[in-house]
Design a protein around this motif. Structure first.
Motif, PDB file in Angstrom:
ATOM      1  N   ASN A  10       0.827  -1.196   0.000  1.00 37.95           N
ATOM      2  CA  ASN A  10       0.000   0.000   0.000  1.00 37.95           C
ATOM      3  C   ASN A  10       0.871   1.259   0.000  1.00 37.95           C
ATOM      4  O   ASN A  10       0.642   2.180  -0.792  1.00 37.95           O
ATOM      5  CB  ASN A  10      -0.922  -0.035   1.225  1.00 37.95           C
ATOM      6  N   GLY A  11       1.873   1.299   0.862  1.00 37.82           N
ATOM      7  CA  GLY A  11       2.763   2.454   0.928  1.00 37.82           C
ATOM      8  C   GLY A  11       3.550   2.649  -0.354  1.00 37.82           C
ATOM      9  O   GLY A  11       3.675   3.775  -0.864  1.00 37.82           O
ATOM     10  N   ILE A  12       4.074   1.560  -0.900  1.00 39.26           N
ATOM     11  CA  ILE A  12       4.863   1.635  -2.132  1.00 39.26           C
ATOM     12  C   ILE A  12       4.003   2.111  -3.297  1.00 39.26           C
ATOM     13  O   ILE A  12       4.373   3.021  -4.050  1.00 39.26           O
ATOM     14  CB  ILE A  12       5.488   0.258  -2.447  1.00 39.26           C
ATOM     15  N   ILE A  13       2.840   1.501  -3.442  1.00 34.06           N
ATOM     16  CA  ILE A  13       1.966   1.816  -4.570  1.00 34.06           C
ATOM     17  C   ILE A  13       1.425   3.238  -4.470  1.00 34.06           C
ATOM     18  O   ILE A  13       1.411   3.981  -5.458  1.00 34.06           O
ATOM     19  CB  ILE A  13       0.826   0.782  -4.680  1.00 34.06           C
ATOM     20  N   HIS A  14       0.996   3.644  -3.280  1.00 28.58           N
ATOM     21  CA  HIS A  14       0.463   5.001  -3.134  1.00 28.58           C
ATOM     22  C   HIS A  14       1.533   6.063  -3.343  1.00 28.58           C
ATOM     23  O   HIS A  14       1.262   7.120  -3.911  1.00 28.58           O
ATOM     24  CB  HIS A  14      -0.230   5.177  -1.784  1.00 28.58           C
ATOM     25  N   THR A  15       2.750   5.788  -2.904  1.00 27.21           N
ATOM     26  CA  THR A  15       3.846   6.736  -3.120  1.00 27.21           C
ATOM     27  C   THR A  15       4.128   6.877  -4.612  1.00 27.21           C
ATOM     28  O   THR A  15       4.280   7.990  -5.126  1.00 27.21           O
ATOM     29  CB  THR A  15       5.115   6.280  -2.371  1.00 27.21           C
ATOM     30  N   ALA A  16       4.193   5.747  -5.318  1.00 30.53           N
ATOM     31  CA  ALA A  16       4.441   5.778  -6.760  1.00 30.53           C
ATOM     32  C   ALA A  16       3.290   6.475  -7.491  1.00 30.53           C
ATOM     33  O   ALA A  16       3.517   7.256  -8.423  1.00 30.53           O
ATOM     34  CB  ALA A  16       4.636   4.363  -7.301  1.00 30.53           C
ATOM     35  N   SER A  17       2.070   6.220  -7.061  1.00 28.90           N
ATOM     36  CA  SER A  17       0.906   6.849  -7.698  1.00 28.90           C
ATOM     37  C   SER A  17       0.896   8.352  -7.481  1.00 28.90           C
ATOM     38  O   SER A  17       0.565   9.119  -8.394  1.00 28.90           O
ATOM     39  CB  SER A  17      -0.386   6.237  -7.166  1.00 28.90           C
ATOM     40  N   PRO A  40      10.420   5.088 -15.119  1.00 26.98           N
ATOM     41  CA  PRO A  40      11.291   4.800 -13.974  1.00 26.98           C
ATOM     42  C   PRO A  40      10.541   4.737 -12.634  1.00 26.98           C
ATOM     43  O   PRO A  40      10.901   3.940 -11.760  1.00 26.98           O
ATOM     44  CB  PRO A  40      12.298   5.947 -13.972  1.00 26.98           C
ATOM     45  N   ILE A  41       9.492   5.540 -12.481  1.00 27.76           N
ATOM     46  CA  ILE A  41       8.680   5.487 -11.259  1.00 27.76           C
ATOM     47  C   ILE A  41       8.043   4.106 -11.144  1.00 27.76           C
ATOM     48  O   ILE A  41       8.073   3.466 -10.092  1.00 27.76           O
ATOM     49  CB  ILE A  41       7.598   6.598 -11.254  1.00 27.76           C
ATOM     50  N   GLN A  42       7.481   3.613 -12.237  1.00 25.39           N
ATOM     51  CA  GLN A  42       6.824   2.318 -12.227  1.00 25.39           C
ATOM     52  C   GLN A  42       7.829   1.172 -12.097  1.00 25.39           C
ATOM     53  O   GLN A  42       7.540   0.170 -11.441  1.00 25.39           O
ATOM     54  CB  GLN A  42       5.955   2.168 -13.470  1.00 25.39           C
ATOM     55  N   LEU A  43       9.006   1.313 -12.690  1.00 19.20           N
ATOM     56  CA  LEU A  43      10.056   0.302 -12.525  1.00 19.20           C
ATOM     57  C   LEU A  43      10.474   0.193 -11.065  1.00 19.20           C
ATOM     58  O   LEU A  43      10.599  -0.905 -10.516  1.00 19.20           O
ATOM     59  CB  LEU A  43      11.280   0.646 -13.373  1.00 19.20           C
ATOM     60  N   THR A  44      10.700   1.333 -10.444  1.00 19.16           N
ATOM     61  CA  THR A  44      11.096   1.354  -9.034  1.00 19.16           C
ATOM     62  C   THR A  44      10.008   0.741  -8.163  1.00 19.16           C
ATOM     63  O   THR A  44      10.295  -0.033  -7.240  1.00 19.16           O
ATOM     64  CB  THR A  44      11.413   2.796  -8.589  1.00 19.16           C
ATOM     65  N   MET A  45       8.755   1.067  -8.471  1.00 11.94           N
ATOM     66  CA  MET A  45       7.635   0.502  -7.725  1.00 11.94           C
ATOM     67  C   MET A  45       7.634  -1.021  -7.854  1.00 11.94           C
ATOM     68  O   MET A  45       7.498  -1.737  -6.857  1.00 11.94           O
ATOM     69  CB  MET A  45       6.311   1.068  -8.255  1.00 11.94           C
ATOM     70  N   SER A  48      10.479  -2.616  -5.890  1.00 17.54           N
ATOM     71  CA  SER A  48      10.185  -2.519  -4.457  1.00 17.54           C
ATOM     72  C   SER A  48       9.115  -3.515  -4.035  1.00 17.54           C
ATOM     73  O   SER A  48       9.207  -4.129  -2.966  1.00 17.54           O
ATOM     74  CB  SER A  48       9.738  -1.098  -4.104  1.00 17.54           C
ATOM     75  N   LEU A  49       8.098  -3.696  -4.870  1.00 15.77           N
ATOM     76  CA  LEU A  49       7.048  -4.672  -4.567  1.00 15.77           C
ATOM     77  C   LEU A  49       7.620  -6.082  -4.544  1.00 15.77           C
ATOM     78  O   LEU A  49       7.266  -6.895  -3.687  1.00 15.77           O
ATOM     79  CB  LEU A  49       5.911  -4.580  -5.589  1.00 15.77           C
ATOM     80  N   GLY A  50       8.503  -6.379  -5.472  1.00 19.68           N
ATOM     81  CA  GLY A  50       9.140  -7.692  -5.491  1.00 19.68           C
ATOM     82  C   GLY A  50       9.896  -7.966  -4.205  1.00 19.68           C
ATOM     83  O   GLY A  50       9.849  -9.073  -3.656  1.00 19.68           O
ATOM     84  N   THR A 104      -3.212   0.843 -10.500  1.00 21.63           N
ATOM     85  CA  THR A 104      -3.707  -0.420 -11.040  1.00 21.63           C
ATOM     86  C   THR A 104      -2.568  -1.378 -11.362  1.00 21.63           C
ATOM     87  O   THR A 104      -2.610  -2.557 -10.984  1.00 21.63           O
ATOM     88  CB  THR A 104      -4.553  -0.163 -12.309  1.00 21.63           C
ATOM     89  N   ILE A 105      -1.545  -0.877 -12.033  1.00 21.13           N
ATOM     90  CA  ILE A 105      -0.380  -1.701 -12.353  1.00 21.13           C
ATOM     91  C   ILE A 105       0.253  -2.233 -11.063  1.00 21.13           C
ATOM     92  O   ILE A 105       0.609  -3.403 -10.969  1.00 21.13           O
ATOM     93  CB  ILE A 105       0.652  -0.898 -13.178  1.00 21.13           C
ATOM     94  N   GLY A 106       0.369  -1.370 -10.064  1.00 21.39           N
ATOM     95  CA  GLY A 106       0.978  -1.771  -8.793  1.00 21.39           C
ATOM     96  C   GLY A 106       0.228  -2.894  -8.115  1.00 21.39           C
ATOM     97  O   GLY A 106       0.827  -3.874  -7.667  1.00 21.39           O
ATOM     98  N   TRP A 107      -1.094  -2.796  -8.028  1.00 18.16           N
ATOM     99  CA  TRP A 107      -1.863  -3.834  -7.346  1.00 18.16           C
ATOM    100  C   TRP A 107      -1.906  -5.136  -8.140  1.00 18.16           C
ATOM    101  O   TRP A 107      -1.900  -6.222  -7.560  1.00 18.16           O
ATOM    102  CB  TRP A 107      -3.265  -3.349  -6.985  1.00 18.16           C
ATOM    103  N   ILE A 108      -1.901  -5.036  -9.473  1.00 16.40           N
ATOM    104  CA  ILE A 108      -1.829  -6.258 -10.286  1.00 16.40           C
ATOM    105  C   ILE A 108      -0.514  -6.973 -10.003  1.00 16.40           C
ATOM    106  O   ILE A 108      -0.484  -8.188  -9.785  1.00 16.40           O
ATOM    107  CB  ILE A 108      -1.971  -5.925 -11.791  1.00 16.40           C
TER     108      ILE A 108
END
Length: 122
Positions: A10-17, A40-45, A48-50, A104-108
């Motif tokens: 949640n923290g990672i995805i919301h920060t990236a969003s 790059p924002i989405q790559l970092t997200m 980090s999620l991984g 959306t990409i983050g939660w998927i």
């Protein structure tokens, strides 16, 4: 996904969003101008999620995942071309669209990484 993993995601995805929204708002009048910054924002997200799930991701696999999820970018690009150039309105719409797609990409990815971690796929 455990509660702790969900909290971290949640923290990672919301920060990236939020970062994507700022970029989308700031670069709304430049056609395709924000893609170079959003990627790059989405790559970092994704990386980090991984890490939340103990998965090691290299940039090529992350780029492939984002590329497949980026099919939604077509709608974002269309909204940017149609409305994005309008000062004020375009900035808001572009910000909301960039943030929504990043979310959306983050939660998927988080859900997929959670399944992979449970199955022991790295």
């Amino acid at each position: 996904m455990t509660d702790r993993e969900r909290e971290l995601c949640n923290g990672i995805i919301h920060t990236a969003s939020a970062a994507a929204a700022g970029v989308g708002a700031g670069l709304a009048q430049l056609p395709m101008g924000d893609n170079a910054v959003l990627t790059p924002i989405q790559l970092t997200m994704a990386i980090s999620l991984g890490k939340v799930f103990g998965l090691t991701l290299d940039q090529s696999s992350v780029k492939a995942g984002i590329a497949s999820a980026a099919a939604g970018q077509v709608g974002r690009t269309a909204s940017q071309i149609l409305i994005g150039w309008l000062p004020g309105v375009g900035n808001v719409i572009n910000a909301v669209t960039a943030a929504s797609l990043t979310e959306t990409i983050g939660w998927i990815m988080a859900k997929e990484f959670g399944k992979e971690a449970q199955l022991g796929i790295a």
